[in-house]
Motif scaffolding. Structure first.
Motif, mmCIF file in Angstrom:
data_model
loop_
_atom_site.group_PDB
_atom_site.id
_atom_site.type_symbol
_atom_site.label_atom_id
_atom_site.label_comp_id
_atom_site.label_asym_id
_atom_site.label_seq_id
_atom_site.Cartn_x
_atom_site.Cartn_y
_atom_site.Cartn_z
ATOM 1 N N ALA A 108 105.216 34.287 168.195
ATOM 2 C CA ALA A 108 105.641 35.091 167.166
ATOM 3 C C ALA A 108 107.162 36.049 166.535
ATOM 4 O O ALA A 108 106.670 36.189 165.103
ATOM 5 N N LEU A 109 107.520 35.520 168.072
ATOM 6 C CA LEU A 109 108.722 36.522 167.157
ATOM 7 C C LEU A 109 109.877 35.219 166.564
ATOM 8 O O LEU A 109 110.119 35.653 165.467
ATOM 9 N N LEU A 110 109.353 33.753 166.679
ATOM 10 C CA LEU A 110 109.814 32.747 166.291
ATOM 11 C C LEU A 110 109.657 32.447 165.161
ATOM 12 O O LEU A 110 109.935 32.628 163.790
ATOM 13 N N ALA A 111 107.819 32.984 164.374
ATOM 14 C CA ALA A 111 107.424 32.003 163.346
ATOM 15 C C ALA A 111 107.806 32.446 161.558
ATOM 16 O O ALA A 111 108.086 32.094 161.304
ATOM 17 N N PRO A 112 108.431 34.234 161.953
ATOM 18 C CA PRO A 112 108.701 34.641 161.097
ATOM 19 C C PRO A 112 110.244 34.404 160.476
ATOM 20 O O PRO A 112 110.503 34.641 158.530
ATOM 21 N N ARG A 113 110.891 34.052 160.857
ATOM 22 C CA ARG A 113 111.965 33.052 160.466
ATOM 23 C C ARG A 113 112.218 32.323 160.625
ATOM 24 O O ARG A 113 113.276 31.719 159.828
ATOM 25 N N GLN A 114 111.193 31.892 160.042
ATOM 26 C CA GLN A 114 111.263 30.126 159.403
ATOM 27 C C GLN A 114 111.459 30.579 158.023
ATOM 28 O O GLN A 114 110.127 31.209 157.477
ATOM 29 N N PRO A 115 111.626 29.632 158.052
ATOM 30 C CA PRO A 115 111.918 29.461 155.653
ATOM 31 C C PRO A 115 110.439 28.525 155.154
ATOM 32 O O PRO A 115 110.558 29.069 154.362
ATOM 33 N N GLN A 116 110.046 27.296 156.114
ATOM 34 C CA GLN A 116 108.992 26.507 155.245
ATOM 35 C C GLN A 116 108.242 26.874 156.097
ATOM 36 O O GLN A 116 108.019 27.433 156.579
ATOM 37 N N LEU A 117 107.402 27.069 155.110
ATOM 38 C CA LEU A 117 105.436 26.955 155.163
ATOM 39 C C LEU A 117 105.293 26.626 156.503
ATOM 40 O O LEU A 117 105.193 27.678 157.421
ATOM 41 N N PRO A 118 105.586 24.825 156.395
ATOM 42 C CA PRO A 118 104.368 24.167 157.832
ATOM 43 C C PRO A 118 104.800 24.833 158.626
ATOM 44 O O PRO A 118 104.660 25.066 159.449
ATOM 45 N N GLY A 119 105.954 24.613 159.088
ATOM 46 C CA GLY A 119 106.831 24.916 160.285
ATOM 47 C C GLY A 119 106.351 26.587 160.569
ATOM 48 O O GLY A 119 105.875 26.464 162.284
ATOM 49 N N ALA A 120 106.257 27.688 159.774
ATOM 50 C CA ALA A 120 105.841 28.648 160.517
ATOM 51 C C ALA A 120 104.172 28.993 160.422
ATOM 52 O O ALA A 120 103.558 29.587 161.057
ATOM 53 N N LEU A 121 102.963 27.740 159.718
ATOM 54 C CA LEU A 121 102.405 27.805 160.187
ATOM 55 C C LEU A 121 101.645 27.735 160.682
ATOM 56 O O LEU A 121 100.911 27.775 161.598
ATOM 57 N N LEU A 122 102.518 26.324 161.295
ATOM 58 C CA LEU A 122 102.453 25.456 162.779
ATOM 59 C C LEU A 122 102.102 26.215 163.968
ATOM 60 O O LEU A 122 101.413 26.793 165.022
ATOM 61 N N LEU A 123 103.171 27.808 163.756
ATOM 62 C CA LEU A 123 103.879 28.582 164.952
ATOM 63 C C LEU A 123 102.674 29.539 164.603
ATOM 64 O O LEU A 123 102.196 29.432 166.044
ATOM 65 N N TRP A 124 102.836 29.778 163.922
ATOM 66 C CA TRP A 124 101.385 31.110 163.678
ATOM 67 C C TRP A 124 100.133 30.039 164.384
ATOM 68 O O TRP A 124 99.017 30.997 165.014
ATOM 69 N N LEU A 125 99.662 29.054 164.290
ATOM 70 C CA LEU A 125 98.664 28.469 164.711
ATOM 71 C C LEU A 125 98.840 27.673 166.356
ATOM 72 O O LEU A 125 97.806 28.956 167.040
ATOM 73 N N GLY A 126 100.226 28.041 167.196
ATOM 74 C CA GLY A 126 99.904 27.720 168.333
ATOM 75 C C GLY A 126 100.795 29.014 168.573
ATOM 76 O O GLY A 126 99.669 29.406 170.374
ATOM 77 N N VAL A 127 100.812 30.526 168.103
ATOM 78 C CA VAL A 127 100.203 31.745 169.091
ATOM 79 C C VAL A 127 98.808 31.869 169.309
ATOM 80 O O VAL A 127 98.125 32.785 169.886
ATOM 81 N N VAL A 128 97.789 31.285 167.718
ATOM 82 C CA VAL A 128 96.600 31.879 167.744
ATOM 83 C C VAL A 128 95.837 31.227 168.626
ATOM 84 O O VAL A 128 94.869 31.624 169.938
ATOM 85 N N TRP A 129 95.772 29.925 169.398
ATOM 86 C CA TRP A 129 95.917 28.373 170.406
ATOM 87 C C TRP A 129 96.314 30.186 171.513
ATOM 88 O O TRP A 129 95.180 29.614 172.292
ATOM 89 N N LEU A 130 97.488 29.871 172.216
ATOM 90 C CA LEU A 130 97.633 30.783 173.381
ATOM 91 C C LEU A 130 96.994 31.745 173.383
ATOM 92 O O LEU A 130 96.426 31.760 174.549
#
Lengths: 310, 285
Positions: free
Chosen positions: B22-44
């Motif tokens: 979740a700390l890493l996700a907002p630092r992502q410039p591109q949408l797909p990367g951030a989206l996948l990270l948030w998905l990972g957060v939700v999954w965990l």
């Protein structure tokens, strides 16, 4: 179970040998590129990994030593090479948190990763407040989850599977739970309850002298013959590694003696490859009228001890 | 044994992982990367919340594939940012899983290596592939075999409760039938249909009502079964009434005497449809 251990050792040895080949290839690469000063380390580490593979195969009950050797090899190579790698250091530094998890048990792996993290981050040469630190920490946190899950599954299986790991009988916990419930049942229904205690004096000697297979043959034979001689609702449980309890619900003393006789007759002609004729000590324990569960249980344990001391 | 293992620490680890992502996700410039990270957060986070020490939720297959898919997605969309996560692949192989998801994870790992290849160049790319292969070999050597199906059919669903899967009923039923006949005991099969969300609380309540030698079974997501033993029909009647009074209002109940061999001579998995259908509310067999 008995066959699973050598194959695991074989697979690990294979992985270590593959690692050794990789390191040897790396040394050869340096030779071809003319980096003569950097050849020595990978060569030595390749030899170290070969030693690890041999140790893994020959010393069966010490899997930790080759694992630590491999870890040291990986750490040393990574520490020596990271400063040379420049931009791609951010890729290779990711090896550091994964190696301990693959090689060590969970707790040491977690500890080692936490202690070493600052060192690896400094070695990678990237700014510490950048994305790399965060993604390194995330990798470090996520990798051990696989071991946690393995642990959970194993503990869960142990807590829910009533059977013994080695043979077709109930485990000790399963046996005691089953016996307690059978005690209640026979009490409620006013039925007799008999327990046949069977001790196999050869089990300990067999595994010491002839190895796992002889022990397994003893256990398998006993379980098979006992299940042939008993009814469907009689159950066999393993009280100690060499002693079994056969619980006979709704069985009078004479009925239990008959079962004992039948098992003795069935085991008499058995001659096993390593241990020869199968020897048993058997004894009957009948629930006395009005006896409480605690007393019967104590009496059974006492009886088992005496039978084993014979 | 059951009390020794604590799920809490694993939950903590899952939540720590979610926090870092979740700390890493907002630092992502591109949408797909951030989206996948948030998905990972939700999954965990969801995994951490659902995690418990029982077979109540057997590991669902898409659930096991999620980490691999997320990782492959991240490495594919932004290889340059997450290069170091290439080494997470051996960990996904380490997870307890059936052989076919293992193969899929291996394929995904190869795919993400291919995504990284242009960044690495031929020499480093080759070494990375070989190193990944060695680590995968170690992970596979370390992997525990997933529980074989036979084992899974015989284990209790929750540690410490006499609650078994439907397969066990099949085996126990014919044994109990024979035994009741031999011993002259009155045996009954209790079938209980409850709303899906009440199943586990009802199962717990039912298990506490049973004698130690009686077992409870989960037939499907809304049907429970139990084998009840009594000395005679009169005692059985008393038990029925006591049981019904104490269980939370069930939808449908049926008691089938074990002596009714005709009715019970079908696979246990058919009991919910065959024996509990129609308007037999609270009928007594």
């Amino acid at each position: 179970m008995a066959d699973g251990i050598p194959t695991t050792a074989g697979r690990f040895a294979l992985a270590y040998v593959a690692g050794a080949l990789l390191l040897a290839g790396y040394a050869a690469w340096h030779y071809l590129m003319g980096h003569y000063a950097r050849i020595l380390l990978p060569t030595l580490l390749a030899l170290l990994l070969v030693v690890a593979a041999v140790l893994r195969l020959t010393v069966a009950n010490r899997p930790r030593i080759p694992a630590y050797l491999t870890l040291i090899a990986g750490y040393l190579l990574l520490a020596m090479e990271l400063p040379w790698l420049e931009t791609s250091a951010s890729l290779w530094v990711g090896l550091a948190p994964v190696l301990p998890v693959l090689l060590l048990p969970l707790a040491p792996a977690l500890l080692l990763n936490a202690v070493m993290a600052p060192a690896w981050l400094l070695l990678s040469g990237e700014p510490l407040d950048g994305d790399l630190t965060l993604s390194y920490l995330a990798a470090m946190t996520l990798v051990p989850l696989a071991l946690w899950e393995q642990r959970r599954q194993r503990a869960l299986l142990l807590a829910t599977d009533p059977r013994d790991a080695d043979c077709q009988a109930l485990s000790r916990e399963g046996l005691h739970a089953h016996l307690a419930s059978e005690f209640q049942r026979t009490e409620l229904l006013h039925q007799p309850l008999a327990i046949l205690v069977i001790h196999l004096p050869q089990v300990e000697m067999a595994s010491e002298q002839f190895g796992n297979r002889a022990r397994q043959a003893l256990l398998d034979t006993l379980c098979r013959e006992v299940s042939r001689c008993s009814r469907r609702h009689d159950f066999l449980g393993r009280q100690t590694p060499a002693t079994f309890w056969l619980v006979l619900p709704d069985t009078s003393e004479s009925g239990a003696q008959l079962v004992q006789q039948r098992i003795l007759q069935a085991l008499e002609p058995v001659v096993l490859l390593d241990t020869g004729p199968l020897r048993t000590h058997m004894g009957l324990c009948q629930r006395l009228p009005g006896e409480s569960w605690q007393r019967l249980h104590r009496r059974l344990l006492e009886f088992t001890r005496r039978l084993e001391a014979q | 044994m059951q009390s020794k293992y604590k799920v809490g620490l694993m939950r903590l680890n899952l939540l720590a992982g979610a926090l870092l992502l979740a700390l890493l996700a907002p630092r992502q410039p591109q949408l797909p990367g951030a989206l996948l990270l948030w998905l990972g957060v939700v999954w965990l986070a969801v995994t951490a919340v659902l995690l418990e020490f029982s077979h109540r939720r057997p590991p669902l297959l898409p659930w096991q594939l999620m980490p691999g898919l997320l990782l492959a997605g991240l490495l594919w969309t932004a290889p340059e940012r997450y290069a170091l996560w290439l080494w997470l692949w051996p960990a996904t192989l380490l997870l307890p899983q059936p052989a076919w998801t293992l193969v899929i994870n291996l394929l995904l790992a190869t795919l993400s290596w291919w995504a990284l290849y242009p960044l690495l160049g031929p020499a480093q790319g080759l070494f990375a592939a070989l190193a990944l292969g060695v680590l995968a070999a170690m992970a596979i050597a370390r992997r525990r075999q997933p529980q074989q199906l036979v084992v899974r059919q015989r284990v209790r669903l929750v540690p410490g409760l006499p609650l078994w899967p439907a397969h066990q009923l099949q085996a126990d039923l014919s044994r109990e039938q024979a035994r009741c006949q031999r011993e002259g005991v009155h045996g009954e099969l209790l079938l209980l249909s409850v709303p899906r969300h009440q199943l586990w609380t009802t199962a717990r309540a039912l298990c506490h009502q049973l004698h130690e030698f009686e077992n409870c079974y989960r037939l499907d997501s809304r049907t429970l079964a139990a084998l009840l033993l009594s000395r005679d029909a009169a005692q059985a009647e008393q038990r029925r009434n006591a049981l019904l009074a104490d269980l939370p209002a069930p939808r449908r109940v049926r008691f089938v005497p074990l002596s009714a061999t005709d009715a019970l001579d079908i696979p246990a998995s058919d009991f919910p449809h065959q024996l509990l259908t129609g308007d037999r509310e609270l009928t007594h067999g």
